[in-house]
Design an enzyme around this catalytic site. Structure first.
Site, short mmCIF file in Angstrom:
data_model
loop_
_atom_site.label_atom_id
_atom_site.label_comp_id
_atom_site.label_asym_id
_atom_site.label_seq_id
_atom_site.Cartn_x
_atom_site.Cartn_y
_atom_site.Cartn_z
N LYS A 123 43.10 11.61 4.90
CA LYS A 123 43.64 12.79 4.65
C LYS A 123 42.79 14.09 5.42
O LYS A 123 43.34 15.07 5.65
CB LYS A 123 43.36 13.00 3.17
CG LYS A 123 44.00 14.34 2.73
CD LYS A 123 43.86 14.24 1.15
CE LYS A 123 44.70 13.11 0.30
NZ LYS A 123 44.71 13.33 -1.08
N ARG A 126 39.87 16.48 -3.75
CA ARG A 126 40.70 15.38 -3.46
C ARG A 126 39.90 14.22 -2.76
O ARG A 126 39.01 14.48 -1.68
CB ARG A 126 41.88 15.60 -2.82
CG ARG A 126 42.69 16.64 -3.50
CD ARG A 126 44.15 16.90 -2.52
NE ARG A 126 44.69 18.31 -2.87
CZ ARG A 126 46.00 18.26 -3.53
NH1 ARG A 126 46.43 17.17 -3.90
NH2 ARG A 126 46.52 19.23 -4.10
N GLY A 172 47.40 7.61 -5.34
CA GLY A 172 47.22 7.57 -6.53
C GLY A 172 46.17 6.71 -7.03
O GLY A 172 45.93 6.55 -8.25
N MET A 175 42.99 6.88 -6.25
CA MET A 175 41.76 7.78 -6.72
C MET A 175 41.84 8.96 -7.14
O MET A 175 43.02 9.24 -7.36
CB MET A 175 40.81 7.67 -5.20
CG MET A 175 40.10 6.26 -4.98
SD MET A 175 39.10 6.33 -3.61
CE MET A 175 40.56 6.95 -2.17
N ARG A 184 50.65 12.60 6.54
CA ARG A 184 50.08 11.11 6.87
C ARG A 184 51.47 10.40 7.30
O ARG A 184 52.80 10.75 7.04
CB ARG A 184 49.59 10.44 5.40
CG ARG A 184 50.77 10.29 4.41
CD ARG A 184 49.76 9.89 3.29
NE ARG A 184 50.53 9.80 1.91
CZ ARG A 184 50.00 10.05 0.80
NH1 ARG A 184 49.01 9.88 0.57
NH2 ARG A 184 51.04 9.89 -0.18
N HIS A 188 54.42 8.17 -8.81
CA HIS A 188 53.43 6.99 -8.52
C HIS A 188 54.04 5.36 -8.45
O HIS A 188 53.95 4.91 -7.62
CB HIS A 188 52.54 6.75 -9.75
CG HIS A 188 51.52 5.68 -9.74
ND1 HIS A 188 51.92 4.59 -10.42
CD2 HIS A 188 50.38 5.38 -9.11
CE1 HIS A 188 50.92 3.74 -10.00
NE2 HIS A 188 50.29 4.24 -9.30
N SER A 195 48.17 -29.00 18.28
CA SER A 195 48.70 -27.82 17.12
C SER A 195 47.57 -27.85 16.27
O SER A 195 47.23 -28.75 15.47
CB SER A 195 50.08 -28.28 16.76
OG SER A 195 50.58 -27.70 15.71
N CYS A 246 50.35 -24.53 13.34
CA CYS A 246 51.42 -24.75 12.47
C CYS A 246 51.22 -24.48 10.92
O CYS A 246 51.74 -24.89 10.17
CB CYS A 246 51.97 -25.96 12.87
SG CYS A 246 50.68 -27.51 12.62
N TYR A 270 52.28 -20.72 21.24
CA TYR A 270 53.40 -20.41 20.21
C TYR A 270 52.58 -20.60 18.81
O TYR A 270 51.57 -21.03 18.48
CB TYR A 270 54.57 -21.57 20.47
CG TYR A 270 54.20 -23.03 19.76
CD1 TYR A 270 54.08 -23.14 18.57
CD2 TYR A 270 53.81 -23.87 20.76
CE1 TYR A 270 53.78 -24.60 18.22
CE2 TYR A 270 53.17 -25.10 20.40
CZ TYR A 270 53.52 -25.38 18.92
OH TYR A 270 52.90 -26.81 18.76
#
Length: 894
Positions: free
Chosen positions: A41, A113, A122, A124, A357, A473, A781, A849, A869
């Site tokens: 913020k 804030r 919401g 804090m 934001r 909220h 794997s 995997c 992969y």
């Protein structure tokens, strides 16, 4: 005694005491690149000040996250020098504003804030209108000519201060407000008179003094100091800690505190407060969206206590401010190169931007924005893909209301978070958590939700509220978690104490079924069928782009043709793990499998295996038809044999019955119990399983290899076969089994098949000697499920229900190592095995995997580790495709 010489004095001058760190930064001195120090913020307000100018963004300063970390480390003592730096920053703010905090003539008021590095909506605390007292409220009334506004601001301060700084429950204040409205004969807060507000302020003050034995502090500097401490403390509040656990945000980051000059949306009919998104926050469409309330402060909009108005109604109420706002939303989106979520206030016709934001949005909105941003020239494909939270794409792969479903609409509300869900009604977050632990699907039903309900959100299948809107909220948290939500269903009368829901003569209680459609804002008590989703054109485009960008292959874990078919539809490029043991648990296989296990000789075992062979071959043929020409990795039997047998207690009970009743199966049961006891092991996970089973009973692996080769030869287009030997620790183990498989393939005429033989790396020793094992292996794997267990000494089945929760609570671990790979420990073993394996055999193919193959954070690690992969469950394949693209982008950008 000889004299003792005096010690020589050091000629080096003592160093001057070091100055305390810079705990405070002006908004004018920050930027968006400073979010680690200023929090999200604070960094964004500073950046917005640079972009829009100081006239559009109220001035202020940020107390850094470092100050919060120091505060926590010192046992919740404010760090040295902070008070002085805050006083200096406040003096500069007062000079800019031409007003003094708490001045009895015309006071400067500020908001206090929180602002964590990652948005925690919401979770804090906030205190508004700080600086008012019994004297300055009169000065504010005279200076503005608006006595009602002044007293409304003062009662809000006393209310928020008592709740945030002194811990008095918000419901206590809301009850006093409701009582005052009933006495005044009005329905809305805005209808209360100056006398009502003055009386409320007095009541709030008495409540504070009675509950805490400390009166409301009249000195503004004391108010500010307590508010700063309260925001720091809220970082370690239960709801914030729980939110961080769910979202993987480290405790050690701390929160910043933003002190900003107040502007007022509650100064009458030409003032308002609201939340605005640069695009539709539900669909991602190009039209801005949001909520606002006339004659209100921002807390009224986001708290859900009042139902706000749609943003586009503002065009009629305040046309000039509306047009300015729409223009600014576009400007901010172009600057940040992402969809924006902003808070704004209009004070007597003048528009102010309070924060911005990057918008948290549901999957469908994220996908739509990414595609539109590319088509509009705002982003290239790589940067557009990077804006998507890959994990949230899961919401696009789950049920919605069936299109042809007939149901009676019980109530309608705001479509606050997309998707559909049905389940039993619960009225509290605790009940939702308890129900989820029992495996029940539930809908959390509340009048409106508060930050303390976050654990219930995580456990519930969906959320329904009677109050609130798109920026409430409930809506924000539900969208962030990917949960369906209907908010502001005003026709519902929800009584959480009696655990009843009433609407138009219908009454429902706890445990009764309800269904919600968060995309349409619909609620029904009917058992609506849910259907599988279809990919939108935008989602298909994103997946195509991801495939062009990624370097990791994406396979699936599949044991049945149905799973394989589904995975192919989701874009899987082969099977990375087929667990053959799952094929033996079907009703027609179990007796044959048990007969093989009960066999007293190799000949008897081979006879039983001969009956299983055609069944196993048929299973493989089904898989191979779905994966024609693609790689298919088949793991030979892994679990210990006792897992296919009944429990000893169950057999013993049957045996006792047989002895009493003298049934003919007595001898068979005695033999079965004897065999179950013989197979039992103290630690079966580390016992006779995997390759050890194949070495003890090679006929088992021989039968499986024969079934695989025969199935491949019978398939119209054979897959690229990869036979995987599990649990290898010694290269000699793999050498023996490789010889066996190659012999069987030769006997079956499989010389023309594309066949590779490799191993699953799931033991630490295998990682340490990977170079030796690689000489016998065509591929590795990584079985990261078992590798995590063996590396950490954790039993997955046990730790989740015992100490893992405490480890998370105490921050020994940030996330379950079974969800996201433990990079320093298990991850290092993976990198070691990959490196040493390829040192011995450069062409060695590497894959993973385990469950981590579908986790975006783990996929980013596997990219760095150099794997070829990843393989995951069918429903995670689209997520893995996008996450793999993001991993490749991240690696290229460093």
């Amino acid at each position: 005694m000889p004299p003792v010489a005096e010690p020589k004095r050091s000629q080096t001058p003592r160093p001057a005491p070091s100055a305390p760190p810079a705990w405070v930064r002006s908004f004018a001195d920050g930027s968006m690149r400073m979010r680690e120090l200023l929090g999200g913020k604070g960094a964004n307000i500073a950046e917005m000040t640079r972009v829009l100018g100081a006239d559009r963004v109220p001035a202020g300063f940020t107390i850094t996250t470092e100050a919060c970390v120091a505060y926590m480390a010192a046992g919740r003592e404010l760090p040295e020098g902070l008070d002085e730096q805050v006083a200096e920053a406040l003096a500069r703010l007062e000079e800019q504003a031409g007003k003094r905090l708490g001045d009895p003539r015309d006071p400067l008021l500020v908001s206090v804030r929180s602002g964590a590095r990652e948005s925690m909506p919401g979770m804090m605390d906030t205190v508004l209108n700080l600086g008012l007292n019994d004297e300055s409220v009169l000065g504010l009334a005279r200076a503005t000519g608006n006595e009602r506004f002044a007293w409304d601001s003062y009662r809000r301060l006393v209310q928020m201060f008592g709740n945030v700084c002194r811990g008095i429950a918000g419901e206590r204040y809301e009850e006093l407000i409701k009582r005052r409205k009933r006495a005044a004969g009005v329905q809305l807060d805005t209808e209360l008179t100056v006398d009502d507000l003055r009386a409320l302020t007095d009541e709030f003050g008495r409540l504070l003094a009675d509950e805490t034995t400390e009166p409301f502090p009249s000195r503004p500097d004391e108010q500010l100091r307590e508010a700063i401490r309260a925001v720091f403390d809220s970082w370690m509040g239960e709801r914030a800690v729980r939110y961080r656990e769910i979202n993987g945000i480290p405790d050690e980051w701390g929160t910043a505190v933003n002190v900003q000059r107040m502007v007022f949306g509650n100064r009458g009919e030409t003032s308002c407060s609201g939340v605005a998104f640069s695009r539709d926050e539900i669909t991602g469409g190009p039209t801005p969206s949001g909520d606002f309330l006339v004659n209100a402060q921002g807390e009224d909009v986001v708290s859900g206590v009042r139902t706000p108005r749609d943003l586009h109604e503002m065009r009629r109420v305040m046309p000039a401010a509306y047009e300015e706002l729409i223009g600014i939303l576009g400007e901010l989106e172009r600057h940040y190169e992402d969809m924006q979520d902003t808070e704004f206030t209009v004070e007597e016709g003048r528009l102010y931007m309070l924060q911005t934001r990057n918008a948290k949005r549901p999957a469908q909105a994220a996908v739509r924005f990414a595609v539109d941003a590319v088509h509009e020239g705002l982003l290239d494909r790589a940067r557009a893909i990077a804006t998507i939270d890959a994990d949230r794409l899961d919401a696009l792969l789950h049920p919605t209301f069936a299109r042809d479903a007939e149901f009676e609409v019980l109530a309608e509300g705001v479509p606050a978070s997309p998707g559909a869900a049905k389940g039993a009604i619960v009225f509290t977050a605790d009940d939702a958590v308890a129900a989820a632990e029992r495996g029940r699907m539930v809908i959390l039903v509340r009048p409106f939700t508060e930050a303390d309900d976050v654990a219930g959100f995580h456990s519930a299948a969906g959320i329904l509220t009677a109050e609130g809107g798109k920026a409430s909220h409930a809506a924000l948290v539900a969208r962030g978690m990917g949960k369906p939500c209907v908010a502001g269903a005003g026709a519902l009368e929800i009584d959480p104490h009696a655990k009843r829901l009433r609407v138009d003569g219908t009454e429902l209680g706890e445990g009764e079924t309800i269904a919600i459609d968060g995309s349409a804002g619909v609620v029904t008590a009917d058992d609506v069928p849910l259907t599988e989703p279809r990919f939108s054109e935008e989602f298909e485009a994103v997946l195509r782009w991801a495939d062009d960008l990624r370097t990791l292959g994406v396979r699936t874990n599949a044991d049945t043709p149905d799973d394989a078919r589904k995975a192919r539809r989701f874009g899987a490029e082969g099977i990375g793990l087929c667990r053959t043991e799952h094929m033996f648990v079907a009703a027609d296989r179990q007796p044959k499998m048990r007969a093989m296990i009960m066999a007293g000789s190799e000949a008897q075992r081979r006879a039983a295996l001969a009956e299983l062979l055609p069944l196993q071959q048929r299973d493989f043929e089904g898989l191979f038809e779905e994966m024609r020409g693609l790689p298919v990795t088949i793991r030979l039997l892994d679990p210990p044999l006792h897992e296919f047998m009944p429990q000893a207690e169950e057999v013993a009970s049957e045996l006792e019955r047989a002895r009493i009743e003298k049934t003919p199966d007595l001898a068979e049961l005695e033999h079965t119990l004897e065999r179950v006891h013989a197979l039992s092991e103290a630690n079966p996970m580390l016992g006779t399983r995997g390759v050890r089973l194949g070495i003890l009973h090679p006929e088992i692996y021989e039968m499986q290899a024969r079934a695989i080769v025969r199935a491949a030869l019978a398939t119209s287009e054979a897959p690229r076969l990869e036979i995987m030997i599990p649990l290898v620790a010694y290269e000699q183990e793999l050498e023996l089994m490789r010889d066996l498989v190659e012999r069987v393939a030769g006997e079956e005429g499989g010389a023309g098949l594309e066949l590779q033989i490799g191993t699953m790396i799931e033991l630490p020793r295998a990682c340490f000697v990977a170079d030796r094992i690689a000489r016998q292996s065509d591929f590795f794997s990584f079985g990261t499920n078992d590798l995590t267990q063996t590396a950490l000494g954790f039993s997955r089945d046990d730790v989740e229900g015992s100490f893992l929760a405490r480890y998370l609570e105490r921050r020994i671990v940030d996330r379950s190592p079974f969800e996201t790979i433990d990079r320093p420990g298990v991850g290092w073993l993976v990198r070691l095995a990959a490196w040493t394996g390829r040192e011995a055999k450069p062409e060695l193919k590497l894959g993973i995997c385990g469950e981590h193959g579908g986790d975006p954070d783990s996929i980013a690690f596997f990219q760095i580790a150099g794997l070829d992969y990843i393989s995951c469950s069918p429903y995670r394949v689209p997520i893995a495709r996008v996450a793999a693209a993001q991993a490749a982008i991240g690696e290229r950008e460093g």
